[in-house]
Design an enzyme around this catalytic site. Sequence first.
Site, PDB file in Angstrom:
ATOM      1  N   CYS A  38       1.088  -0.823   0.270  1.00 54.06           N
ATOM      2  CA  CYS A  38       0.113  -0.093   0.008  1.00 54.06           C
ATOM      3  C   CYS A  38       1.080   1.429  -0.126  1.00 54.06           C
ATOM      4  O   CYS A  38       2.225   1.004   0.752  1.00 54.06           O
ATOM      5  CB  CYS A  38      -0.913  -0.745   1.332  1.00 54.06           C
ATOM      6  N   SER A  40       1.080   4.070   1.892  1.00 56.70           N
ATOM      7  CA  SER A  40       1.177   4.134   3.347  1.00 56.70           C
ATOM      8  C   SER A  40       2.719   3.779   3.401  1.00 56.70           C
ATOM      9  O   SER A  40       3.278   4.261   4.321  1.00 56.70           O
ATOM     10  CB  SER A  40       0.276   3.560   4.172  1.00 56.70           C
ATOM     11  N   HIS A  43       4.721   6.006   2.332  1.00 59.92           N
ATOM     12  CA  HIS A  43       5.093   7.137   2.414  1.00 59.92           C
ATOM     13  C   HIS A  43       6.021   7.449   3.912  1.00 59.92           C
ATOM     14  O   HIS A  43       7.032   8.041   4.542  1.00 59.92           O
ATOM     15  CB  HIS A  43       3.875   7.553   3.116  1.00 59.92           C
ATOM     16  N   HIS A  59       0.858  -4.031   5.744  1.00 57.63           N
ATOM     17  CA  HIS A  59      -0.147  -4.015   6.937  1.00 57.63           C
ATOM     18  C   HIS A  59      -1.612  -4.471   6.119  1.00 57.63           C
ATOM     19  O   HIS A  59      -2.407  -3.518   6.298  1.00 57.63           O
ATOM     20  CB  HIS A  59      -0.569  -2.153   7.481  1.00 57.63           C
ATOM     21  N   CYS A 162      -6.430  -3.315   3.787  1.00 54.78           N
ATOM     22  CA  CYS A 162      -6.271  -1.933   3.796  1.00 54.78           C
ATOM     23  C   CYS A 162      -7.167  -1.365   2.319  1.00 54.78           C
ATOM     24  O   CYS A 162      -7.689  -0.968   3.164  1.00 54.78           O
ATOM     25  CB  CYS A 162      -4.692  -1.536   4.097  1.00 54.78           C
TER      26      CYS A 162
HETATM   27  N1  LIG Z   1      -7.036   7.654   5.301  1.00 62.35           N
HETATM   28  C1  LIG Z   1      -6.717   5.723   5.632  1.00 62.35           C
HETATM   29  O1  LIG Z   1      -6.670   5.122   6.003  1.00 62.35           O
HETATM   30  C2  LIG Z   1      -5.549   5.206   4.233  1.00 62.35           C
HETATM   31  C3  LIG Z   1      -5.498   4.030   3.910  1.00 62.35           C
HETATM   32  C4  LIG Z   1      -4.916   3.511   3.061  1.00 62.35           C
HETATM   33  C5  LIG Z   1      -4.304   4.563   1.951  1.00 62.35           C
HETATM   34  N2  LIG Z   1      -3.861   5.623   2.775  1.00 62.35           N
HETATM   35  C6  LIG Z   1      -3.904   6.427   2.041  1.00 62.35           C
HETATM   36  O2  LIG Z   1      -4.349   6.891   0.154  1.00 62.35           O
HETATM   37  C7  LIG Z   1      -3.537   7.272  -0.681  1.00 62.35           C
HETATM   38  C8  LIG Z   1      -3.419   6.270  -1.807  1.00 62.35           C
HETATM   39  O3  LIG Z   1      -3.070   4.970  -1.649  1.00 62.35           O
HETATM   40  P1  LIG Z   1      -2.697   3.984  -3.120  1.00 62.35           P
HETATM   41  O4  LIG Z   1      -1.963   2.478  -2.164  1.00 62.35           O
HETATM   42  O5  LIG Z   1      -4.212   3.528  -3.864  1.00 62.35           O
HETATM   43  O6  LIG Z   1      -1.813   4.612  -3.373  1.00 62.35           O
HETATM   44  P2  LIG Z   1      -1.146   4.403  -5.167  1.00 62.35           P
HETATM   45  O7  LIG Z   1       0.067   4.712  -5.571  1.00 62.35           O
HETATM   46  O8  LIG Z   1      -1.849   2.909  -5.508  1.00 62.35           O
HETATM   47  O9  LIG Z   1      -2.297   5.352  -6.157  1.00 62.35           O
HETATM   48  C9  LIG Z   1      -2.199   6.447  -6.067  1.00 62.35           C
HETATM   49  C10 LIG Z   1      -2.660   7.166  -7.442  1.00 62.35           C
HETATM   50  O10 LIG Z   1      -2.688   8.422  -8.007  1.00 62.35           O
HETATM   51  C11 LIG Z   1      -2.763   8.682  -8.943  1.00 62.35           C
HETATM   52  N3  LIG Z   1      -1.880  10.589  -9.554  1.00 62.35           N
HETATM   53  C12 LIG Z   1      -0.163  11.093  -8.514  1.00 62.35           C
HETATM   54  N4  LIG Z   1       0.135  11.843  -8.697  1.00 62.35           N
HETATM   55  C13 LIG Z   1      -2.016  12.723  -9.309  1.00 62.35           C
HETATM   56  C14 LIG Z   1      -2.236  13.844  -9.877  1.00 62.35           C
HETATM   57  N5  LIG Z   1      -2.035  14.790  -9.807  1.00 62.35           N
HETATM   58  N6  LIG Z   1      -3.370  13.723 -10.082  1.00 62.35           N
HETATM   59  C15 LIG Z   1      -4.379  12.956  -9.939  1.00 62.35           C
HETATM   60  N7  LIG Z   1      -3.911  11.097 -10.462  1.00 62.35           N
HETATM   61  C16 LIG Z   1      -2.672  11.367 -10.081  1.00 62.35           C
HETATM   62  C17 LIG Z   1      -1.314   7.480  -9.283  1.00 62.35           C
HETATM   63  O11 LIG Z   1      -1.053   7.675 -10.976  1.00 62.35           O
HETATM   64  C18 LIG Z   1      -2.143   6.144  -9.083  1.00 62.35           C
HETATM   65  O12 LIG Z   1      -2.751   5.965  -9.575  1.00 62.35           O
HETATM   66  C19 LIG Z   1      -2.211   7.157  -0.538  1.00 62.35           C
HETATM   67  O13 LIG Z   1      -1.470   8.386   0.557  1.00 62.35           O
HETATM   68  C20 LIG Z   1      -1.902   6.502   1.557  1.00 62.35           C
HETATM   69  O14 LIG Z   1      -0.996   6.268   2.298  1.00 62.35           O
HETATM   70  C21 LIG Z   1      -5.057   6.120   3.898  1.00 62.35           C
HETATM   71 ZN   LIG Z   2      -2.770   0.835   3.720  1.00 66.29          ZN
END
Ligand SMILES: NC(=O)c1ccc[n+]([C@@H]2O[C@H](COP(=O)([O-])OP(=O)(O)OC[C@H]3O[C@@H](n4cnc5c(N)ncnc54)[C@H](O)[C@@H]3O)[C@@H](O)[C@H]2O)c1
Ligand SMILES: [Zn+2]
Length: 361
Positions: A38, A40, A43, A59, A162
């Site tokens: 993921c 996260s 990050h 996770h 997640c």
């Molecule tokens: N709040 C929570 O509980 C929680 C839980 C899980 C993940 N997250 C967070 O969610 C976010 C997404 O996670 P993920 O695993 O899906 O990430 P990921 O990297 O798989 O997906 C991100 C997507 O965003 C696109 N992207 C990047 N920059 C962009 C822009 N400027 N405009 C449009 N699209 C763009 C990428 O091409 C990619 O497809 C992360 O920040 C992660 O940490 C939060």
């Molecule tokens: Zn996650």
Amino acid sequence: MKAAVFREVGQPLEVEEVSISKPGPREVLIRTAAAGVCHSDLHFVEGLYPAVTPMVLGHESAGIVEQVGSSVIYVKPGDHVITCLSVFCGHCEQCVTGHMSLCENPELRRGKDEQPRLMQDEKPMQQFANLSSFAEQMLVHEHAIVKIREDMPLDRAALIGCGVTTGIGSVFHTAAVEPGSTVAVIGCGGVGLSCINGAALVGAGQIIAIDTVASKLELAKTFGATDVINAADVDPVEQVKELTNGGVQYSFEAIGLKTTAEQSFRMLRAGGTATIIGMIPVGVKIELTGSAFLQEKKIQGSNMGSNRFRIDMPRFIEFYLAGKLHLDEMISKRISLGDINEAFVDMKSGSVARSVIMFDH
Ligand SMILES: NC(=O)c1ccc[n+]([C@@H]2O[C@H](COP(=O)([O-])OP(=O)(O)OC[C@H]3O[C@@H](n4cnc5c(N)ncnc54)[C@H](O)[C@@H]3O)[C@@H](O)[C@H]2O)c1
Ligand SMILES: [Zn+2]
Ligand SMILES: [Zn+2]
């Protein structure tokens, strides 16, 4: 056991030998079957969020119970489980009022005087998110797992741990999207695609997917997007307003950037709600136009989709088995633990929805 250890910001993880403790009264030892990668995790590797090291990341996982503590009655060895970082105590104010994903009770972790769950050469190894899934085994509190049906494939089950729960839960629980409403999702990774799938499940009318990678937008259509916008070519806010005649009722930010968080608020119509799922780096402030509040526009966070995972996750499995949840399409690559650093490179490029680490024991 083998585990991928994170030692220093910006440095690759190393697969090393790590020792794992025996289950305490309320703990469960799990043999990891699969772990999703993921954003996260990334990050933390990039230092956008602080972490004490050395630490075993990961996770988003599923596995099989190997051993249980003396007080555990919920599961037994051989049971199949999904893990969740939203470990809940069940008796604090957050838990009792139904906000189990916000439980902060420290009794769910081992105390300072106790032996750490993970160690290496007699020194403590940090456990990430009470789980540490980039490892052959996990030692977790019994309230960090949900028992699942055994005909559910564990690699797809892991995704529910997640990304899927976060994305769908944000739509179902945090934002409570109504059937027929208009939705925009910025970022089509594992989390954003799950938001799109969730919006389709609740019967949202228009579901607009936004990404900068064309292949992700194609994938988004499979998950239920009715319209797609490539933000590399056009201004997504203008495009969303045009497609919806003024803006959406619900927007979801699933990337973790200041610009896209601000876009999610700007693309709302009057009365609309923006939900920020992405982990905006620590210290970054987002800016909003104050007068927009006169139009009753709202912005909120979502932690793990405001889940009640012991109920939610088995339901998501039923959706998958009924063909309504697109988990097969979400796994872009099945990899081994040693490929973890390449998985991060793939993730940064935006080319994958999810890489899943398979443990063949
Ligand atoms: N709040 C929570 O509980 C929680 C839980 C899980 C993940 N997250 C967070 O969610 C976010 C997404 O996670 P993920 O695993 O899906 O990430 P990921 O990297 O798989 O997906 C991100 C997507 O965003 C696109 N992207 C990047 N920059 C962009 C822009 N400027 N405009 C449009 N699209 C763009 C990428 O091409 C990619 O497809 C992360 O920040 C992660 O940490 C939060
Ligand atoms: Zn996650
Ligand atoms: Zn609690």
